[in-house]
Design a protein around this motif. Sequence first.
Motif, PDB file in Angstrom:
ATOM      1  N   GLY A  65      15.944   7.088   4.061  1.00 22.50           N
ATOM      2  CA  GLY A  65      14.893   7.867   3.375  1.00 22.50           C
ATOM      3  C   GLY A  65      14.144   7.178   2.365  1.00 22.50           C
ATOM      4  N   LEU A  66      14.714   6.486   1.316  1.00 25.92           N
ATOM      5  CA  LEU A  66      14.201   5.805   0.301  1.00 25.92           C
ATOM      6  C   LEU A  66      13.593   4.555   1.047  1.00 25.92           C
ATOM      7  CD1 LEU A  66      13.694   5.016  -2.446  1.00 25.92           C
ATOM      8  CD2 LEU A  66      16.192   4.135  -2.756  1.00 25.92           C
ATOM      9  N   SER A  67      14.009   3.981   2.121  1.00 24.72           N
ATOM     10  CA  SER A  67      13.460   2.580   2.657  1.00 24.72           C
ATOM     11  C   SER A  67      12.194   2.935   3.312  1.00 24.72           C
ATOM     12  CB  SER A  67      14.448   1.964   3.610  1.00 24.72           C
ATOM     13  OG  SER A  67      13.923   0.875   4.124  1.00 24.72           O
ATOM     14  N   ILE A  68      12.106   4.004   4.294  1.00 23.03           N
ATOM     15  CA  ILE A  68      10.798   4.689   4.876  1.00 23.03           C
ATOM     16  C   ILE A  68       9.751   5.157   4.005  1.00 23.03           C
ATOM     17  CG2 ILE A  68       9.960   5.827   6.615  1.00 23.03           C
ATOM     18  CD1 ILE A  68      12.660   5.597   8.063  1.00 23.03           C
ATOM     19  N   GLY A  69      10.467   5.725   2.845  1.00 21.76           N
ATOM     20  CA  GLY A  69       9.506   6.743   1.955  1.00 21.76           C
ATOM     21  C   GLY A  69       9.066   5.640   1.048  1.00 21.76           C
ATOM     22  N   ASN A  70       9.429   4.468   0.839  1.00 19.22           N
ATOM     23  CA  ASN A  70       8.681   3.698  -0.086  1.00 19.22           C
ATOM     24  C   ASN A  70       7.463   3.120   0.565  1.00 19.22           C
ATOM     25  OD1 ASN A  70       8.291   1.558  -1.845  1.00 19.22           O
ATOM     26  ND2 ASN A  70       9.441  -0.276  -0.854  1.00 19.22           N
ATOM     27  N   VAL A  71       7.477   2.859   1.959  1.00 21.42           N
ATOM     28  CA  VAL A  71       6.390   2.299   2.638  1.00 21.42           C
ATOM     29  C   VAL A  71       5.347   3.370   2.975  1.00 21.42           C
ATOM     30  CG1 VAL A  71       5.718   1.433   5.072  1.00 21.42           C
ATOM     31  CG2 VAL A  71       7.734   0.406   3.905  1.00 21.42           C
ATOM     32  N   VAL A  72       5.879   4.339   3.317  1.00 17.67           N
ATOM     33  CA  VAL A  72       5.024   5.648   3.916  1.00 17.67           C
ATOM     34  C   VAL A  72       4.110   6.115   2.587  1.00 17.67           C
ATOM     35  CG1 VAL A  72       4.732   8.022   4.442  1.00 17.67           C
ATOM     36  CG2 VAL A  72       6.282   6.527   5.593  1.00 17.67           C
ATOM     37  N   GLY A  73       5.019   6.366   1.441  1.00 20.06           N
ATOM     38  CA  GLY A  73       4.603   6.604   0.005  1.00 20.06           C
ATOM     39  C   GLY A  73       3.496   5.583  -0.417  1.00 20.06           C
ATOM     40  N   SER A  74       3.682   4.164  -0.330  1.00 20.72           N
ATOM     41  CA  SER A  74       2.944   3.035  -0.692  1.00 20.72           C
ATOM     42  C   SER A  74       1.552   3.336  -0.022  1.00 20.72           C
ATOM     43  CB  SER A  74       3.564   2.135  -0.550  1.00 20.72           C
ATOM     44  OG  SER A  74       4.605   1.750  -1.430  1.00 20.72           O
ATOM     45  N   ASN A  75       1.502   3.591   1.160  1.00 16.96           N
ATOM     46  CA  ASN A  75       0.533   3.624   2.076  1.00 16.96           C
ATOM     47  C   ASN A  75      -0.334   4.821   1.638  1.00 16.96           C
ATOM     48  OD1 ASN A  75       1.413   1.643   3.711  1.00 16.96           O
ATOM     49  ND2 ASN A  75       1.191   2.527   5.506  1.00 16.96           N
ATOM     50  N   ILE A  76       0.149   6.031   1.326  1.00 21.11           N
ATOM     51  CA  ILE A  76      -0.499   7.033   0.733  1.00 21.11           C
ATOM     52  C   ILE A  76      -1.249   7.077  -0.689  1.00 21.11           C
ATOM     53  CG2 ILE A  76      -0.323   9.462   0.135  1.00 21.11           C
ATOM     54  CD1 ILE A  76       1.540   9.964   2.244  1.00 21.11           C
ATOM     55  N   THR A  77      -0.243   6.230  -1.451  1.00 21.12           N
ATOM     56  CA  THR A  77      -0.783   5.596  -2.744  1.00 21.12           C
ATOM     57  C   THR A  77      -1.958   4.701  -2.858  1.00 21.12           C
ATOM     58  OG1 THR A  77       1.598   6.105  -3.742  1.00 21.12           O
ATOM     59  CG2 THR A  77       0.034   4.631  -4.902  1.00 21.12           C
ATOM     60  N   ASN A  78      -2.120   3.913  -1.631  1.00 21.71           N
ATOM     61  CA  ASN A  78      -2.824   2.849  -1.554  1.00 21.71           C
ATOM     62  C   ASN A  78      -4.374   3.309  -1.422  1.00 21.71           C
ATOM     63  OD1 ASN A  78      -1.392   0.742  -2.131  1.00 21.71           O
ATOM     64  ND2 ASN A  78      -0.834   0.133  -0.109  1.00 21.71           N
ATOM     65  N   ILE A  79      -4.358   4.438  -0.526  1.00 20.91           N
ATOM     66  CA  ILE A  79      -5.531   5.025  -0.380  1.00 20.91           C
ATOM     67  C   ILE A  79      -5.979   5.923  -1.315  1.00 20.91           C
ATOM     68  CG2 ILE A  79      -7.064   6.419   1.461  1.00 20.91           C
ATOM     69  CD1 ILE A  79      -6.077   3.672   2.275  1.00 20.91           C
ATOM     70  N   LEU A  80      -5.166   6.802  -1.551  1.00 21.55           N
ATOM     71  CA  LEU A  80      -5.512   7.857  -2.492  1.00 21.55           C
ATOM     72  C   LEU A  80      -5.656   7.458  -4.034  1.00 21.55           C
ATOM     73  CD1 LEU A  80      -3.685  11.130  -1.274  1.00 21.55           C
ATOM     74  CD2 LEU A  80      -6.054  10.446  -0.927  1.00 21.55           C
ATOM     75  N   LEU A  81      -5.022   6.870  -4.367  1.00 21.38           N
ATOM     76  CA  LEU A  81      -4.779   6.450  -5.943  1.00 21.38           C
ATOM     77  C   LEU A  81      -5.421   4.732  -6.395  1.00 21.38           C
ATOM     78  CD1 LEU A  81      -4.146   7.340  -8.435  1.00 21.38           C
ATOM     79  CD2 LEU A  81      -1.832   5.995  -8.420  1.00 21.38           C
ATOM     80  N   VAL A  82      -4.937   3.899  -5.379  1.00 15.75           N
ATOM     81  CA  VAL A  82      -5.541   2.536  -5.699  1.00 15.75           C
ATOM     82  C   VAL A  82      -6.974   2.347  -5.231  1.00 15.75           C
ATOM     83  CG1 VAL A  82      -5.306   0.175  -4.440  1.00 15.75           C
ATOM     84  CG2 VAL A  82      -3.354   1.530  -5.000  1.00 15.75           C
ATOM     85  N   LEU A  83      -7.464   3.246  -4.258  1.00 21.37           N
ATOM     86  CA  LEU A  83      -8.963   3.384  -4.063  1.00 21.37           C
ATOM     87  C   LEU A  83      -9.669   4.670  -4.916  1.00 21.37           C
ATOM     88  CD1 LEU A  83      -9.467   2.902  -0.162  1.00 21.37           C
ATOM     89  CD2 LEU A  83      -9.816   1.194  -1.962  1.00 21.37           C
ATOM     90  N   GLY A  84      -8.909   5.680  -5.047  1.00 18.96           N
ATOM     91  CA  GLY A  84      -9.434   6.779  -5.477  1.00 18.96           C
ATOM     92  C   GLY A  84      -9.614   6.798  -7.197  1.00 18.96           C
ATOM     93  N   PHE A  85      -8.721   6.093  -7.821  1.00 22.43           N
ATOM     94  CA  PHE A  85      -8.881   6.028  -9.361  1.00 22.43           C
ATOM     95  C   PHE A  85      -9.991   5.049  -9.885  1.00 22.43           C
ATOM     96  CE2 PHE A  85      -7.123   4.568 -13.461  1.00 22.43           C
ATOM     97  CZ  PHE A  85      -7.272   5.780 -14.116  1.00 22.43           C
ATOM     98  N   PRO A  86     -10.127   3.659  -9.282  1.00 25.24           N
ATOM     99  CA  PRO A  86     -11.151   2.960  -9.440  1.00 25.24           C
ATOM    100  C   PRO A  86     -12.269   3.556  -9.251  1.00 25.24           C
ATOM    101  CG  PRO A  86      -9.365   1.825  -8.362  1.00 25.24           C
ATOM    102  CD  PRO A  86      -9.053   3.029  -8.181  1.00 25.24           C
ATOM    103  N   ALA A  87     -12.502   4.254  -8.197  1.00 26.33           N
ATOM    104  CA  ALA A  87     -13.778   4.871  -7.889  1.00 26.33           C
ATOM    105  C   ALA A  87     -14.330   5.796  -8.926  1.00 26.33           C
ATOM    106  CB  ALA A  87     -13.713   5.598  -6.612  1.00 26.33           C
ATOM    107  N   LEU A  88     -13.501   6.207  -9.818  1.00 26.48           N
ATOM    108  CA  LEU A  88     -13.934   7.203 -10.954  1.00 26.48           C
ATOM    109  C   LEU A  88     -14.600   6.454 -11.846  1.00 26.48           C
ATOM    110  CD1 LEU A  88     -10.472   9.155 -11.595  1.00 26.48           C
ATOM    111  CD2 LEU A  88     -12.367   9.890 -10.499  1.00 26.48           C
ATOM    112  N   PHE A  89     -14.555   4.987 -11.846  1.00 28.45           N
ATOM    113  CA  PHE A  89     -15.271   4.358 -12.734  1.00 28.45           C
ATOM    114  C   PHE A  89     -16.572   3.547 -12.032  1.00 28.45           C
ATOM    115  CE2 PHE A  89     -11.028   4.899 -14.084  1.00 28.45           C
ATOM    116  CZ  PHE A  89     -10.928   5.334 -15.308  1.00 28.45           C
ATOM    117  N   PHE A  90     -16.353   2.765 -10.841  1.00 27.63           N
ATOM    118  CA  PHE A  90     -17.397   2.029 -10.191  1.00 27.63           C
ATOM    119  C   PHE A  90     -17.250   2.523  -8.740  1.00 27.63           C
ATOM    120  CE2 PHE A  90     -16.111  -0.468 -14.052  1.00 27.63           C
ATOM    121  CZ  PHE A  90     -17.160  -0.435 -14.622  1.00 27.63           C
ATOM    122  N   ALA A  91     -18.429   2.778  -8.062  1.00 24.59           N
ATOM    123  CA  ALA A  91     -18.421   3.015  -6.581  1.00 24.59           C
ATOM    124  C   ALA A  91     -17.790   1.740  -6.004  1.00 24.59           C
ATOM    125  CB  ALA A  91     -19.825   3.490  -6.258  1.00 24.59           C
TER     126      ALA A  91
END
Length: 326
Positions: A65-91
């Motif tokens: 669960g930790l192994s798969i969760g790390n991958v799935v959670g990272s993919n969700i984080t990469n879109i929602l946070l890694v793209l979403g948070f910087p977009a708050l400052f620059f398009a």
Amino acid sequence: MPYFLLILGLATLVVTGDLLVRGAVGVSTRMGIPPLVIGLTVVAFGTSAPELVVSISAALDGASGLSIGNVVGSNITNILLVLGFPALFFAIDCKQTGLRRSTSFMILVSVLLIVLSVDGVINHVDGLIFLGLLAGYLLYNGFEANKMRKRGQNIEELMDEIDDAPEDPKKIAIYLIIGVIGLPLGGKLTTDSALDIAAIWGVADSAVGLTIVALGTSLPELAAGMSAALRRQSAVAIGNAVGSNIFNILSILGITALIVPLQVAPNFMVFDYWVMLFIAIGLAPVVFMHRSIGKIEGGAMSIAYVVYLVVVFQIGHQLAEGLPIG
């Protein structure tokens, strides 16, 4: 103490993973390997090293669960946070060459993960399928990148990670030694402390993997995304997120499944896989219409990420108590 060890483990993964990448790039450069090839192989695999080490360590400890969760959670984080948070400052513009193709492939790979998980396990055969697709993806992108270079298109901005590679043989050796020794240690620290925290909080190990560990191992991508946004390099920002998601599934789960089969917890098939797929599909219209991710979209994505974290912990408590999800 588990919290301190988790922070220490994640910090060790980030620092030693970065040193390993730079040392490997230094070796490749001295051997005369073209920067393009280095970017598509050494750098791409190296930046996924923290997730890979954590997933393998967790799988060997019986914490699929930790192994798969790390991958799935990272993919969700990469879109929602890694793209979403910087977009708050620059398009972040989504007009780059090849982005449509990569986004489509990311969606395809996400669907494939769901299909291969239907039987409740990601086995050795599934791992071979993932790695075979990864090889094809690398070859195709290498071919396309060479065509771009022959046409005189500028691809230097995609190679920013290579700029700080060491040239001195002694420095290269030090980087490699620290990376090779530090990554397994960081992975073990992260895995053990994450499992301890899951027990303390009374949640399933997958919940910790989907949230705390996934966020920690995605810090390099978040830092790269912020840096790229500040320098107005949208191609690096969104390419980093989409490319990482493809590598997370194909390389990390592929390699891990070859070592030890991964048992798929019910919450992945009921909730987390579909969140990952929905987010990937949601990015497609922006990419295909050549739109930008602006402040409004970035704010919505960041809020959605926080909501997701809350829901994950609620599900994690239900799983730990043996209750049905819902």
